[in-house]
Design a protein around this motif. Structure first.
Motif, PDB file in Angstrom:
ATOM      1  N   GLY A  56       0.834  -1.242  -0.210  1.00 54.77           N
ATOM      2  CA  GLY A  56       0.187   0.037   0.030  1.00 54.77           C
ATOM      3  C   GLY A  56       0.646   1.077   0.105  1.00 54.77           C
ATOM      4  O   GLY A  56       0.483   2.281  -0.743  1.00 54.77           O
ATOM      5  N   ARG A  98      -0.944   4.568  -1.113  1.00 51.45           N
ATOM      6  CA  ARG A  98      -2.393   4.583  -0.461  1.00 51.45           C
ATOM      7  C   ARG A  98      -2.668   5.162   0.564  1.00 51.45           C
ATOM      8  O   ARG A  98      -1.757   5.134   1.622  1.00 51.45           O
ATOM      9  CB  ARG A  98      -2.933   3.026  -0.660  1.00 51.45           C
ATOM     10  CG  ARG A  98      -2.644   2.247  -2.031  1.00 51.45           C
ATOM     11  CD  ARG A  98      -3.091   2.919  -3.261  1.00 51.45           C
ATOM     12  NE  ARG A  98      -4.474   3.209  -3.273  1.00 51.45           N
ATOM     13  CZ  ARG A  98      -5.360   3.660  -4.165  1.00 51.45           C
ATOM     14  NH1 ARG A  98      -4.491   4.131  -5.333  1.00 51.45           N
ATOM     15  NH2 ARG A  98      -6.713   3.689  -4.231  1.00 51.45           N
ATOM     16  N   GLU A 124      -7.161   3.236   4.099  1.00 56.49           N
ATOM     17  CA  GLU A 124      -7.378   2.173   3.141  1.00 56.49           C
ATOM     18  C   GLU A 124      -6.490   0.921   3.553  1.00 56.49           C
ATOM     19  O   GLU A 124      -7.136  -0.174   3.493  1.00 56.49           O
ATOM     20  CB  GLU A 124      -7.037   2.784   1.655  1.00 56.49           C
ATOM     21  CG  GLU A 124      -7.406   1.580   0.723  1.00 56.49           C
ATOM     22  CD  GLU A 124      -7.092   2.141  -0.789  1.00 56.49           C
ATOM     23  OE1 GLU A 124      -7.208   1.418  -1.751  1.00 56.49           O
ATOM     24  OE2 GLU A 124      -6.781   3.283  -0.950  1.00 56.49           O
ATOM     25  N   ILE A 125      -5.399   1.274   3.933  1.00 59.59           N
ATOM     26  CA  ILE A 125      -4.323   0.131   4.143  1.00 59.59           C
ATOM     27  C   ILE A 125      -4.746  -0.525   5.489  1.00 59.59           C
ATOM     28  O   ILE A 125      -4.682  -1.784   5.366  1.00 59.59           O
ATOM     29  CB  ILE A 125      -2.825   0.655   4.316  1.00 59.59           C
ATOM     30  CG1 ILE A 125      -2.390   1.163   3.143  1.00 59.59           C
ATOM     31  CG2 ILE A 125      -1.946  -0.439   5.050  1.00 59.59           C
ATOM     32  CD1 ILE A 125      -0.934   2.051   3.257  1.00 59.59           C
ATOM     33  N   TYR A 134     -13.076   4.724   3.940  1.00 55.71           N
ATOM     34  CA  TYR A 134     -12.059   4.062   4.897  1.00 55.71           C
ATOM     35  C   TYR A 134     -11.999   4.613   6.085  1.00 55.71           C
ATOM     36  O   TYR A 134     -11.054   3.944   7.032  1.00 55.71           O
ATOM     37  CB  TYR A 134     -10.730   3.900   3.966  1.00 55.71           C
ATOM     38  CG  TYR A 134     -10.584   3.274   2.769  1.00 55.71           C
ATOM     39  CD1 TYR A 134     -10.780   1.739   2.848  1.00 55.71           C
ATOM     40  CD2 TYR A 134     -10.689   3.787   1.518  1.00 55.71           C
ATOM     41  CE1 TYR A 134     -10.735   1.094   1.524  1.00 55.71           C
ATOM     42  CE2 TYR A 134     -10.933   2.900   0.352  1.00 55.71           C
ATOM     43  CZ  TYR A 134     -10.664   1.842   0.227  1.00 55.71           C
ATOM     44  OH  TYR A 134     -10.829   1.049  -0.908  1.00 55.71           O
ATOM     45  N   SER A 146      -5.541  -5.805  -4.958  1.00 54.88           N
ATOM     46  CA  SER A 146      -5.556  -5.269  -3.849  1.00 54.88           C
ATOM     47  C   SER A 146      -5.324  -3.984  -4.136  1.00 54.88           C
ATOM     48  O   SER A 146      -4.294  -3.464  -5.261  1.00 54.88           O
ATOM     49  CB  SER A 146      -4.291  -5.604  -2.922  1.00 54.88           C
ATOM     50  OG  SER A 146      -4.727  -6.922  -2.545  1.00 54.88           O
ATOM     51  N   PHE A 147      -5.763  -2.841  -3.761  1.00 56.85           N
ATOM     52  CA  PHE A 147      -5.551  -1.342  -3.938  1.00 56.85           C
ATOM     53  C   PHE A 147      -5.859  -1.059  -5.339  1.00 56.85           C
ATOM     54  O   PHE A 147      -5.264  -0.010  -5.874  1.00 56.85           O
ATOM     55  CB  PHE A 147      -4.155  -0.854  -3.389  1.00 56.85           C
ATOM     56  CG  PHE A 147      -3.990  -1.506  -2.172  1.00 56.85           C
ATOM     57  CD1 PHE A 147      -4.531  -0.567  -0.905  1.00 56.85           C
ATOM     58  CD2 PHE A 147      -2.799  -2.304  -1.478  1.00 56.85           C
ATOM     59  CE1 PHE A 147      -4.420  -1.070   0.470  1.00 56.85           C
ATOM     60  CE2 PHE A 147      -2.733  -2.835  -0.283  1.00 56.85           C
ATOM     61  CZ  PHE A 147      -3.371  -1.986   0.620  1.00 56.85           C
ATOM     62  N   LYS A 148      -6.460  -1.747  -5.962  1.00 57.97           N
ATOM     63  CA  LYS A 148      -6.882  -1.350  -7.398  1.00 57.97           C
ATOM     64  C   LYS A 148      -8.392  -1.379  -7.647  1.00 57.97           C
ATOM     65  O   LYS A 148      -8.781  -2.319  -8.239  1.00 57.97           O
ATOM     66  CB  LYS A 148      -6.017  -2.265  -8.367  1.00 57.97           C
ATOM     67  CG  LYS A 148      -6.206  -1.705  -9.845  1.00 57.97           C
ATOM     68  CD  LYS A 148      -5.437  -2.714 -10.721  1.00 57.97           C
ATOM     69  CE  LYS A 148      -5.159  -2.202 -12.188  1.00 57.97           C
ATOM     70  NZ  LYS A 148      -4.174  -2.825 -12.985  1.00 57.97           N
ATOM     71  N   CYS A 182      -0.240  -7.132  -8.502  1.00 55.80           N
ATOM     72  CA  CYS A 182      -1.474  -7.647  -7.634  1.00 55.80           C
ATOM     73  C   CYS A 182      -1.374  -9.087  -7.181  1.00 55.80           C
ATOM     74  O   CYS A 182      -1.682  -9.667  -5.908  1.00 55.80           O
ATOM     75  CB  CYS A 182      -2.837  -7.101  -8.020  1.00 55.80           C
ATOM     76  SG  CYS A 182      -3.045  -5.263  -7.955  1.00 55.80           S
TER      77      CYS A 182
END
Length: 457
Positions: free
Chosen positions: A247, A252, A256-257, A283, A324-326, A339
């Motif tokens: 992240g 990020r 969010e993390i 988040y 993840s994170f996308k 990812c």
């Protein structure tokens, strides 16, 4: 004990006095009876109870059922249901009626009003009279308890609700909650009463239980069993380190993390793979609200609870994203390969016994050899189970489909919902044993595939 000596039949108006007796016997030790009417004459209280039962007998939607001994006709248990109905628009407001009622002498009047008002508001919060079933009373004579009579009174009405894909709710004491959980309900709310000013306990709880936010045929719940108690795994901390590093690499937000870590830090015995985070998550809220605000995560949490008889939740299961994170399909970074490499590393650290894959790659590609083996098969795919090696450890893969297909895009397709729930039940059962595919699974698969084809034509 077999049910052959008992039978369930509708009550008659003349049965209400006996039902009042059974109610008194079954709930003699209930705090509400003790503290609401501490100095009331039992005879006067009984007359009031009979009057209330007789009055409600003819109310819209109300149906009483009784369990009788086949040889003597003696009534040994009864239930009171409210079927879906159109309320009388000219009826007196129930809350006003509670406040204006003529109290039984010797009662704690303020406590009586508080008690019935709380129960009324709890029901109004959840129950839609026009479409929902609601059971307000289930009472069994003490000498006939634990003989299956409660289930006898539940089953016919639940089967009717199943045919209509209707929700059903029940109001349950602490003693009765186990029976209702067994029949597929989950606790949706609680009503707390403080009896301490009257010599009793504080925060005495009555549960309001409802079916899941999906209508399920009762046969779906037949293979449900509580899974073994999970234990921590040495790789759990490594997974969180990977997520934090990943992240930060892609800038990020810290919240969010944090939420990604909260989802991933559950036990390692079973991992659920979803597709990607939603584009518009908030988040900054706590984890409970974060889950509740996301239809997909909320549905996953509810189905986990159902599939484990309430012993597990999304907080105790590891949940990963394939991307993840996308959140967006067109986002350049992180790349799909990055990812999937992260997902591979997390799976290798966790080494789960079961992987529930709710990710379908669709038009995307997956060049990662390990991750590609866990890609879901889509709605109606008849082959959902496989065994996959993760660095010398055998992991059972249950290939499902994205929960949003059943819960968000097609909220009224009972086949999708039943299929998704069965996949979760099958996944958790693998932690202790492998269930045999039920006879109805092929039929639901076929109908689901047909529905998918119709929506894509």
């Amino acid at each position: 004990m077999a049910f052959s000596k008992f039978k369930v039949v509708p009550c008659e108006l003349s049965d209400m006095a006996v039902c009042a007796d059974i109610f008194d016997e079954a709930f003699a030790d209930d705090p509400a009876i003790i503290y609401l009417y501490p100095r009331s004459d039992p005879k006067v209280l009984k007359e009031k109870s009979i009057q209330n039962f007789e009055k409600s007998f003819t109310a819209p939607g109300v149906k009483y059922f009784k369990v009788v001994l086949e040889d003597t006709g003696e009534i040994v248990a009864f239930s009171k249901w409210v079927y879906p109905h159109t309320p009388d628009p000219n009826a007196e407001d129930p809350e006003t009626a509670i406040r204006m009622q003529q109290h039984v002498p010797g009662s704690n009047e303020e406590l009586v009003v508080e008690f019935f008002t709380k129960f009324l508001r709890g029901r109004r919060k959840w129950i839609v009279p026009e479409t929902h079933y609601f059971m307000s009373i289930l009472a069994v004579r003490p000498e006939y308890q634990r003989k299956g009579l409660g289930s006898m009174l539940l089953t016919p009405v639940l089967e009717q609700a199943d045919k209509e894909n209707a929700k059903a709710f029940v109001q349950g004491s602490v003693q009765g909650v186990g029976l209702y959980l067994k029949h597929g309900w989950e606790e949706v709310d609680e009503i707390l009463m403080d009896y301490s000013p009257y010599g009793g306990a504080s925060d005495v709880k009555t549960a309001l239980l409802g079916c899941l936010n999906i209508p399920l045929p009762r046969c779906i719940g037949e293979p449900v069993k509580a899974p073994p108690v999970p234990v921590s795994h040495p790789g759990d901390g490594n997974v969180l380190d990977l997520l934090i590093e990943f992240g930060r690499k892609y800038n990020r937000d810290i919240n969010e993390i944090r939420q990604a870590c909260d989802l991933a830090e559950g036990y390692s015995d079973l991992v659920i793979i979803l597709q990607r985070p939603a584009p518009r998550h908030n988040y900054s809220v706590d984890f409970e609200k974060f889950v509740a605000d996301c239809p997909t995560l909320d549905a996953v949490d509810k189905i986990i609870r159902y599939a484990t008889k309430g012993t597990r939740s999304i907080e105790t299961v590891s949940v990963f994203d394939a991307y993840s994170f996308k959140p967006g399909l067109t986002a350049a970074w992180p790349s799909d390969d990055d990812c999937h490499l992260l997902l591979e590393q997390m799976l290798k650290f966790k080494k789960p016994r079961v992987v529930m894959c709710c990710w379908n790659k669709g038009a995307a590609t997956c060049s990662n050899e390990l991750v590609g083996q866990f890609v879901g098969g889509g709605v109606g795919n008849p082959s959902i189970r496989d065994e996959i090696d993760i660095e010398g450890c055998s992991s059972v893969a249950i290939r499902s489909f994205h929960p949003a297909t059943a819960m968000c895009y097609n909220p009224y397709n009972a086949d999708y919902q039943a299929l998704l729930t069965y996949h979760f039940i099958a996944a958790f059962s693998e932690l202790s044993y492998r269930i045999h595919e039920p006879w109805w699974l092929e039929q639901i698969n076929t109908r689901s595939m047909h529905a998918i084809k119709e929506t894509t034509v």
